[in-house]
Design a protein around this motif. Structure first.
Motif, short mmCIF file in Angstrom:
data_model
loop_
_atom_site.label_atom_id
_atom_site.label_comp_id
_atom_site.label_asym_id
_atom_site.label_seq_id
_atom_site.Cartn_x
_atom_site.Cartn_y
_atom_site.Cartn_z
N ARG A 135 43.22 54.67 22.56
CA ARG A 135 44.31 55.64 22.08
C ARG A 135 44.74 56.48 23.37
NH1 ARG A 135 44.59 57.32 17.03
NH2 ARG A 135 42.34 56.69 16.43
N SER A 136 46.00 56.64 23.36
CA SER A 136 46.51 57.48 24.72
C SER A 136 47.31 58.49 24.14
CB SER A 136 46.94 56.83 25.72
OG SER A 136 47.72 57.48 26.54
N ALA A 137 46.80 60.00 24.30
CA ALA A 137 47.51 61.03 23.70
C ALA A 137 49.11 61.24 24.75
CB ALA A 137 46.77 62.35 24.22
N SER A 138 49.12 60.74 25.84
CA SER A 138 50.34 60.69 26.74
C SER A 138 51.41 59.53 26.40
CB SER A 138 49.82 60.98 28.18
OG SER A 138 49.29 59.58 28.71
N GLY A 139 50.70 58.24 25.83
CA GLY A 139 51.62 57.36 26.01
C GLY A 139 51.48 56.54 27.17
N LYS A 140 50.41 56.70 27.97
CA LYS A 140 50.29 55.98 29.18
C LYS A 140 48.70 55.24 29.24
CE LYS A 140 53.60 58.35 32.26
NZ LYS A 140 53.98 59.05 33.22
N ILE A 141 48.60 54.04 29.55
CA ILE A 141 47.28 53.51 29.92
C ILE A 141 47.47 52.70 31.28
CG2 ILE A 141 46.65 53.11 27.49
CD1 ILE A 141 47.37 50.15 27.95
N GLY A 142 46.47 52.52 31.86
CA GLY A 142 46.38 51.79 33.27
C GLY A 142 45.14 50.83 33.18
N LEU A 143 45.47 49.69 33.63
CA LEU A 143 44.41 48.73 33.85
C LEU A 143 44.12 48.35 35.27
CD1 LEU A 143 45.70 48.01 30.88
CD2 LEU A 143 43.84 45.95 31.04
N ASP A 144 42.77 48.28 35.63
CA ASP A 144 42.64 47.74 36.88
C ASP A 144 41.31 46.60 36.92
OD1 ASP A 144 42.56 47.86 39.60
OD2 ASP A 144 42.13 49.90 40.02
N GLN A 145 41.11 46.03 37.93
CA GLN A 145 40.35 44.92 38.11
C GLN A 145 39.31 44.96 39.18
OE1 GLN A 145 43.60 44.33 35.87
NE2 GLN A 145 43.77 43.66 37.79
N LEU A 146 38.11 44.44 39.15
CA LEU A 146 37.36 44.52 40.36
C LEU A 146 36.58 42.95 40.36
CD1 LEU A 146 35.66 47.93 40.67
CD2 LEU A 146 37.48 46.94 42.21
N CYS A 147 36.39 42.49 41.40
CA CYS A 147 35.52 41.10 41.30
C CYS A 147 34.46 41.14 42.59
CB CYS A 147 36.74 39.73 41.58
SG CYS A 147 37.59 39.76 39.82
N THR A 148 33.63 40.08 42.24
CA THR A 148 32.58 39.88 43.52
C THR A 148 32.59 38.30 43.56
OG1 THR A 148 30.51 39.97 42.06
CG2 THR A 148 31.64 41.86 43.19
N GLY A 149 32.07 37.82 44.68
CA GLY A 149 32.04 36.46 44.92
C GLY A 149 32.84 36.06 45.90
N GLU A 150 32.47 35.03 46.67
CA GLU A 150 33.48 34.38 47.65
C GLU A 150 34.71 34.08 47.53
OE1 GLU A 150 33.75 33.90 51.82
OE2 GLU A 150 31.85 34.61 50.69
N LEU A 151 35.33 33.82 46.11
CA LEU A 151 36.44 33.48 45.86
C LEU A 151 37.17 34.51 44.99
CD1 LEU A 151 36.16 29.67 45.08
CD2 LEU A 151 36.55 30.62 47.17
N ALA A 152 36.78 35.74 45.07
CA ALA A 152 37.04 36.78 44.13
C ALA A 152 38.66 36.89 44.12
CB ALA A 152 36.61 37.98 44.51
N ALA A 153 39.33 36.91 45.23
CA ALA A 153 40.72 36.87 45.63
C ALA A 153 41.58 35.93 44.93
CB ALA A 153 41.21 37.24 46.99
N ARG A 154 40.96 34.89 44.48
CA ARG A 154 41.67 33.94 43.70
C ARG A 154 41.82 34.08 42.23
NH1 ARG A 154 39.80 28.68 47.76
NH2 ARG A 154 40.03 29.91 49.62
N MET A 155 41.06 34.97 41.57
CA MET A 155 41.37 35.16 40.19
C MET A 155 42.66 35.95 39.78
SD MET A 155 37.77 35.82 38.61
CE MET A 155 38.85 35.63 36.91
N TRP A 156 43.11 35.55 38.83
CA TRP A 156 44.19 36.19 38.29
C TRP A 156 44.22 36.65 36.80
CZ3 TRP A 156 46.60 33.56 34.25
CH2 TRP A 156 46.57 32.46 34.29
N PHE A 157 44.74 37.93 36.43
CA PHE A 157 44.41 38.31 34.97
C PHE A 157 45.82 38.45 34.34
CE2 PHE A 157 40.87 39.48 37.20
CZ PHE A 157 39.72 39.57 36.47
N LYS A 158 46.02 38.09 33.13
CA LYS A 158 47.18 38.45 32.03
C LYS A 158 46.85 39.38 30.85
CE LYS A 158 51.17 36.80 32.31
NZ LYS A 158 52.25 35.88 32.13
N VAL A 159 47.45 40.22 30.32
CA VAL A 159 46.97 41.08 29.20
C VAL A 159 48.36 40.93 28.07
CG1 VAL A 159 45.66 42.25 30.67
CG2 VAL A 159 48.04 43.17 30.13
#
Length: 342
Positions: free
Chosen positions: A256-280
């Protein structure tokens, strides 16, 4: 034994009849066949050298034992480009083997193509550049098809390694093209109501290569992920989830957001971490763009938050999924997603 004694013994054995050897004829024939093969190989090397010398615009370097590659529209390279070694060992122990290399120079042709054998092992492209930061980033295509997984960063320090994700299954070879002519340069409006002045293109020499890599025999466990900061410049961490690709592929939050704003962030580890992508999806509505994954090993938190507008004070359900550019056999990635509210 003196030298003279040795000579006498050798003379006696030479004059005596040879020992019986029923395989002598086969041994001689085999030696003749090997000699002919060596002569053919020597002739082939000479012919290939002649082709390389005769061509003013074609050049390629291949590892011994690989099928010939082809490079077009590039100067012949007499020396190996710096920083693109024949073999590379990644941080997780994965062995990379270079198949072909080429160069796009500041002056001259703006693209280069290499044709490499496809063995079934994963393929990556690698580049290094000499010149101005941001100079003419190559676009990568395979057999004429753009490869979104191989998008390169602008000219910078170090070697970039990206996956080839559009190689057809069952193919025996692939032609990979690195093209800097596709780069676009915008313009800058320096004064209000003034003209938009075109940005002067930056130039760089790009050294390019194609590698194949051998998956590790066993999965390589990625290191733990650092926890998200509890607060980030007015944002408060509401929920987080973590998992390991490709065992864990989804996550769900209710916030729940009182301001009407939310933010998503992602972190990864592993040699191929930069090759992952996310959709929501937020309350069932899918975000139009996919986001990548950051890494945080030291220093300040590398904030790359994506903001979304939601109904103020209302509960919203966030569901997410993820994917991967290229192959990842036995090279898992640990991921973590955090949702912030105001």
């Amino acid at each position: 034994m003196t030298v003279q004694d040795l000579r006498d013994v050798l003379r006696e054995r030479a004059e005596a009849p040879s020992q019986a050897n029923p395989y002598r004829h086969e041994q001689v024939s085999s030696r003749i066949r090997r000699t002919r093969l060596r002569r053919r190989a020597t002739a082939g090397v000479g012919a290939m050298a002649a082709v390389v010398v005769a061509s003013a615009v074609v050049g390629v370097h291949l590892l011994p034992g690989t099928a010939p590659g082809v490079i077009s529209a590039a100067r012949v390279e007499q020396d190996m480009p710096p920083g693109l070694p024949e073999k590379v060992t990644a941080g997780d122990g994965t062995e990379y083997r270079r198949l072909a290399i080429g160069t796009i120079r500041k002056e001259g042709a703006k693209k280069v193509s290499v044709t490499v054998p496809v063995s079934g092992k994963p393929l990556d492209v690698a580049v290094r550049c000499d010149g101005e930061t941001g100079g003419g980033t190559p676009r990568v295509s395979v057999n004429g098809h753009d490869d979104p997984g191989a998008r390169l960063m602008p000219c910078g320090k170090g070697m970039q390694l990206r996956p080839l994700s559009v190689v057809q299954r069952g193919a025996t070879e692939a032609t990979v093209t690195f093209d800097t002519t596709s780069s676009r340069w915008g313009c800058v409006q320096r004064k209000k109501d003034g003209p938009c002045v075109p940005i002067k293109p930056k130039s760089a020499t790009w050294h390019v290569a194609v590698y194949e890599w051998t998956p590790p025999a066993e999965p390589v466990e990625p290191e733990p992920i650092r926890a998200f900061p509890a607060r980030l410049g007015g944002w408060k961490l509401a929920r987080s989830a973590t998992g390991v690709w490709d065992r864990d592929r989804t996550f769900t939050f209710v916030v729940r957001s009182a301001s009407g704003k939310i933010g998503l962030d992602q972190l990864c580890t592993g040699e191929l971490a930069a090759r992952m992508w996310f959709k929501v999806r937020i309350d069932g509505k899918e975000s139009p763009t996919a986001t990548g994954c950051g890494t945080w090993k030291s220093g300040d938190y590398p904030m790359a938050m994506t903001e979304f507008a939601v109904p103020k004070g209302s509960r919203v359900t966030i569901t997410g999924g993820m994917g991967f550019w290229g192959a990842y056999t036995n090279r898992p990635v640990r991921w973590s997603v955090g949702v912030y509210v105001k």
